[in-house]
Design a protein around this motif. Structure first.
Motif, PDB file in Angstrom:
ATOM      1  N   PRO A 118       5.872  -9.027  -1.225  1.00 55.37           N
ATOM      2  CA  PRO A 118       6.478  -7.702  -1.487  1.00 55.37           C
ATOM      3  C   PRO A 118       5.436  -6.678  -1.936  1.00 55.37           C
ATOM      4  O   PRO A 118       5.430  -6.216  -3.076  1.00 55.37           O
ATOM      5  N   LEU A 119       4.556  -6.312  -1.007  1.00 60.83           N
ATOM      6  CA  LEU A 119       3.487  -5.368  -1.337  1.00 60.83           C
ATOM      7  C   LEU A 119       3.882  -3.928  -1.060  1.00 60.83           C
ATOM      8  O   LEU A 119       3.337  -3.004  -1.680  1.00 60.83           O
ATOM      9  N   GLY A 120       4.798  -3.691  -0.141  1.00 62.08           N
ATOM     10  CA  GLY A 120       5.235  -2.328   0.153  1.00 62.08           C
ATOM     11  C   GLY A 120       4.104  -1.459   0.637  1.00 62.08           C
ATOM     12  O   GLY A 120       3.305  -1.851   1.515  1.00 62.08           O
ATOM     13  N   PRO A 121       3.977  -0.274   0.049  1.00 62.59           N
ATOM     14  CA  PRO A 121       2.933   0.661   0.512  1.00 62.59           C
ATOM     15  C   PRO A 121       1.525   0.210   0.162  1.00 62.59           C
ATOM     16  O   PRO A 121       0.553   0.798   0.649  1.00 62.59           O
ATOM     17  N   PHE A 122       1.402  -0.812  -0.672  1.00 61.11           N
ATOM     18  CA  PHE A 122       0.065  -1.261  -1.071  1.00 61.11           C
ATOM     19  C   PHE A 122      -0.580  -2.171  -0.027  1.00 61.11           C
ATOM     20  O   PHE A 122      -1.739  -2.533  -0.168  1.00 61.11           O
ATOM     21  N   ARG A 123       0.171  -2.553   1.011  1.00 59.39           N
ATOM     22  CA  ARG A 123      -0.399  -3.438   2.023  1.00 59.39           C
ATOM     23  C   ARG A 123      -1.555  -2.757   2.771  1.00 59.39           C
ATOM     24  O   ARG A 123      -2.563  -3.394   3.064  1.00 59.39           O
ATOM     25  N   GLY A 124      -1.389  -1.486   3.080  1.00 54.37           N
ATOM     26  CA  GLY A 124      -2.480  -0.773   3.749  1.00 54.37           C
ATOM     27  C   GLY A 124      -3.699  -0.648   2.855  1.00 54.37           C
ATOM     28  O   GLY A 124      -4.835  -0.804   3.313  1.00 54.37           O
ATOM     29  N   LEU A 125      -3.478  -0.391   1.569  1.00 54.41           N
ATOM     30  CA  LEU A 125      -4.596  -0.307   0.625  1.00 54.41           C
ATOM     31  C   LEU A 125      -5.272  -1.665   0.469  1.00 54.41           C
ATOM     32  O   LEU A 125      -6.503  -1.752   0.336  1.00 54.41           O
ATOM     33  N   LEU A 126      -4.482  -2.732   0.516  1.00 57.92           N
ATOM     34  CA  LEU A 126      -5.041  -4.072   0.366  1.00 57.92           C
ATOM     35  C   LEU A 126      -5.942  -4.422   1.543  1.00 57.92           C
ATOM     36  O   LEU A 126      -7.009  -5.035   1.358  1.00 57.92           O
ATOM     37  N   SER A 127      -5.543  -4.042   2.734  1.00 55.49           N
ATOM     38  CA  SER A 127      -6.383  -4.333   3.900  1.00 55.49           C
ATOM     39  C   SER A 127      -7.717  -3.594   3.828  1.00 55.49           C
ATOM     40  O   SER A 127      -8.737  -4.082   4.326  1.00 55.49           O
ATOM     41  N   PHE A 128      -7.717  -2.428   3.194  1.00 53.14           N
ATOM     42  CA  PHE A 128      -8.968  -1.686   3.013  1.00 53.14           C
ATOM     43  C   PHE A 128      -9.820  -2.307   1.910  1.00 53.14           C
ATOM     44  O   PHE A 128     -11.062  -2.340   2.008  1.00 53.14           O
ATOM     45  N   GLU A 177      -9.802  -5.470   0.902  1.00 51.44           N
ATOM     46  CA  GLU A 177     -10.131  -6.892   1.083  1.00 51.44           C
ATOM     47  C   GLU A 177     -11.623  -7.152   1.270  1.00 51.44           C
ATOM     48  O   GLU A 177     -12.204  -7.984   0.556  1.00 51.44           O
ATOM     49  N   PRO A 178     -12.310  -6.498   2.221  1.00 47.87           N
ATOM     50  CA  PRO A 178     -13.749  -6.780   2.376  1.00 47.87           C
ATOM     51  C   PRO A 178     -14.562  -6.393   1.150  1.00 47.87           C
ATOM     52  O   PRO A 178     -15.564  -7.041   0.834  1.00 47.87           O
ATOM     53  N   VAL A 179     -14.128  -5.340   0.446  1.00 45.84           N
ATOM     54  CA  VAL A 179     -14.839  -4.947  -0.782  1.00 45.84           C
ATOM     55  C   VAL A 179     -14.678  -6.027  -1.847  1.00 45.84           C
ATOM     56  O   VAL A 179     -15.631  -6.389  -2.545  1.00 45.84           O
ATOM     57  N   GLY A 180     -13.451  -6.562  -1.975  1.00 42.82           N
ATOM     58  CA  GLY A 180     -13.223  -7.630  -2.941  1.00 42.82           C
ATOM     59  C   GLY A 180     -14.042  -8.868  -2.618  1.00 42.82           C
ATOM     60  O   GLY A 180     -14.587  -9.522  -3.525  1.00 42.82           O
ATOM     61  N   GLY A 181     -14.145  -9.201  -1.328  1.00 49.29           N
ATOM     62  CA  GLY A 181     -14.967 -10.347  -0.947  1.00 49.29           C
ATOM     63  C   GLY A 181     -16.435 -10.135  -1.275  1.00 49.29           C
ATOM     64  O   GLY A 181     -17.119 -11.073  -1.713  1.00 49.29           O
ATOM     65  N   ALA A 182     -16.920  -8.912  -1.085  1.00 48.52           N
ATOM     66  CA  ALA A 182     -18.317  -8.617  -1.400  1.00 48.52           C
ATOM     67  C   ALA A 182     -18.559  -8.674  -2.904  1.00 48.52           C
ATOM     68  O   ALA A 182     -19.600  -9.162  -3.368  1.00 48.52           O
ATOM     69  N   VAL A 183     -17.599  -8.164  -3.694  1.00 47.19           N
ATOM     70  CA  VAL A 183     -17.740  -8.216  -5.153  1.00 47.19           C
ATOM     71  C   VAL A 183     -17.775  -9.666  -5.632  1.00 47.19           C
ATOM     72  O   VAL A 183     -18.590 -10.047  -6.484  1.00 47.19           O
ATOM     73  N   ALA A 184     -16.877 -10.493  -5.082  1.00 50.70           N
ATOM     74  CA  ALA A 184     -16.861 -11.902  -5.466  1.00 50.70           C
ATOM     75  C   ALA A 184     -18.163 -12.595  -5.083  1.00 50.70           C
ATOM     76  O   ALA A 184     -18.677 -13.437  -5.825  1.00 50.70           O
ATOM     77  N   ALA A 185     -18.717 -12.235  -3.916  1.00 56.71           N
ATOM     78  CA  ALA A 185     -19.983 -12.831  -3.499  1.00 56.71           C
ATOM     79  C   ALA A 185     -21.126 -12.401  -4.416  1.00 56.71           C
ATOM     80  O   ALA A 185     -22.038 -13.182  -4.707  1.00 56.71           O
ATOM     81  N   ALA A 186     -21.081 -11.160  -4.885  1.00 60.51           N
ATOM     82  CA  ALA A 186     -22.141 -10.670  -5.768  1.00 60.51           C
ATOM     83  C   ALA A 186     -22.108 -11.355  -7.123  1.00 60.51           C
ATOM     84  O   ALA A 186     -23.157 -11.642  -7.723  1.00 60.51           O
ATOM     85  N   PHE A 187     -20.908 -11.638  -7.628  1.00 62.37           N
ATOM     86  CA  PHE A 187     -20.787 -12.257  -8.942  1.00 62.37           C
ATOM     87  C   PHE A 187     -20.643 -13.773  -8.868  1.00 62.37           C
ATOM     88  O   PHE A 187     -20.545 -14.430  -9.916  1.00 62.37           O
ATOM     89  N   GLY A 188     -20.636 -14.339  -7.658  1.00 58.34           N
ATOM     90  CA  GLY A 188     -20.517 -15.781  -7.511  1.00 58.34           C
ATOM     91  C   GLY A 188     -21.702 -16.546  -8.090  1.00 58.34           C
ATOM     92  O   GLY A 188     -21.519 -17.450  -8.921  1.00 58.34           O
TER      93      GLY A 188
END
Length: 363
Positions: free
Chosen positions: A166-176, A178-189
């Motif tokens: 149940p993401l509603g209007p946040f689904r489009g923001l989440l798709s944008f 997602e790659p930033v979150g993956g990069a942040v996790a890789a930087a702090f991994g």
């Protein structure tokens, strides 16, 4: 002093011997020329602890903290592996690494909070940033990593459930995001995998402190084993080539790094790594790492052998974290591991001609 009219009839008091106007007469010492006046009458005291009790207080850490150390390595390595899969288009590897990472960091964080006793103790560490404190910096690393990986993992779960969250209007923001979150996790991994080693070695604990130069490299190699092992267990072999390469590199780093660490440690402080339960765990860590590395290198293209090799790598990483934690706790319980390395360092400084500092000067 009171006076009386009858004082004139009191006979005079005799002079007291040995006193001269309130000062004690001391006989003059005869000068000695045979050197006996400089002889030490009391032998040098051998320093021991009070009734053999521990000099350094052993940390009250148990399986919860050991689990946090292991799961933090799994999460840190998986975040970096997931980012590599994201860049190379390996969707299954990326998804499984992200889900494994968020599960590991969630369970590990819960174990950390359970050991602290109250959640607000963790929150309070985020009220400020103290660069000189590994615990303060580590809390922020854990928070930043969890945030980035959380965004990427929610996106994977949404795709896995066919957009049923149940993401509603946040689904489009989440798709944008997602790659930033993956990069942040890789930087702090990598910092997430290594900061716990800095946290352990930045103490007065004899074994951990003696390994402070090399323990972070051992923990990073151990995290590589755990992340690649988890990927080999959960992902088909057609996409696990990066994980198998990481496993071979991690095995080499783990075996060589552990040996090099022990070689550069004080030999007395390194003894707890080979004794009792910690010694057994670390010996099994080497065996499992070697078996998992050979399995990944020679049989990684077959599903069942690859999964067995991955389990061996996960076991090797867990044995390393549990063994090093318990070895440090055991070293703090015996005063010998504190006293003898200190004496050796003191003798080395004096032999080098350093005799005017607060360590070598006897006051």
């Amino acid at each position: 002093m009171s006076t009386s009219d009858f004082d004139q009839f009191r006979p005079p008091e005799p002079r007291r011997k040995g006193r001269n106007f309130g000062r004690i007469r001391r006989p003059k010492r005869r000068q000695r020329t045979d050197g006996s006046a400089e002889m030490m009458m009391v032998p040098e005291v051998e320093f021991t602890s009070y009734y053999g009790r521990a000099i350094v207080k052993p940390p009250p850490w148990g399986d919860l903290i050991a689990s946090y150390l292991f799961l933090g390595g799994v999460a840190g390595g998986s975040g970096l592996l997931a980012f590599g899969a994201q860049l190379t288009g390996r969707k299954l590897l990326c998804r499984n690494a992200r889900l494994g990472a968020i599960a590991a960091v969630s369970i590990g964080g819960a174990a950390l909070v359970a050991d602290l006793g109250r959640p607000d103790r963790f929150y309070n560490m985020l009220r400020t940033i103290k660069p000189t404190s590994p615990m303060s910096i580590g809390s922020w690393i854990l928070t930043a990593y969890s945030g980035g990986m959380g965004v990427a993992a929610v996106s994977e779960i949404d795709r896995l459930t066919r957009n049923r969250l149940p993401l509603g209007p946040f689904r489009g923001l989440l798709s944008f995001a997602e790659p930033v979150g993956g990069a942040v996790a890789a930087a702090f991994g990598p910092p997430l995998a290594a900061y716990t080693a800095v946290l352990l070695s930045d103490t007065a604990n004899p074994t951990w402190n003696a390994a402070h130069r090399d323990l972070p490299f051992v923990f990073v190699s151990s995290a590589s084993l755990a992340a690649s092992g988890l990927a080999m267990v959960t992902t088909p072999t057609r996409e696990t080539r990066p994980a198998r390469v990481l496993a071979v590199i991690g095995v080499a780093g783990d075996l060589i790094g552990t040996r090099w660490m022990e070689r550069r440690m004080d030999p007395v402080a390194a003894e707890p790594l080979h004794q009792g339960r910690p010694g057994t765990l670390l010996r099994w860590s080497e065996r499992l790492a070697a078996a998992g590395g050979f399995g990944a290198l020679l049989l990684g293209g077959h599903r069942l052998p690859a999964a067995l090799a991955g389990i061996a790598l996960l076991g090797a990483s867990a044995c390393t974290r549990f063994g090093i934690l318990e070895a440090g706790i055991n070293s703090a319980k015996d005063p010998r591991y504190t006293i003898e390395p200190q004496r050796r360092r003191l003798e080395e400084r004096r032999a080098a001609g350093i005799t005017d500092d607060s360590i070598t000067t006897v006051g």
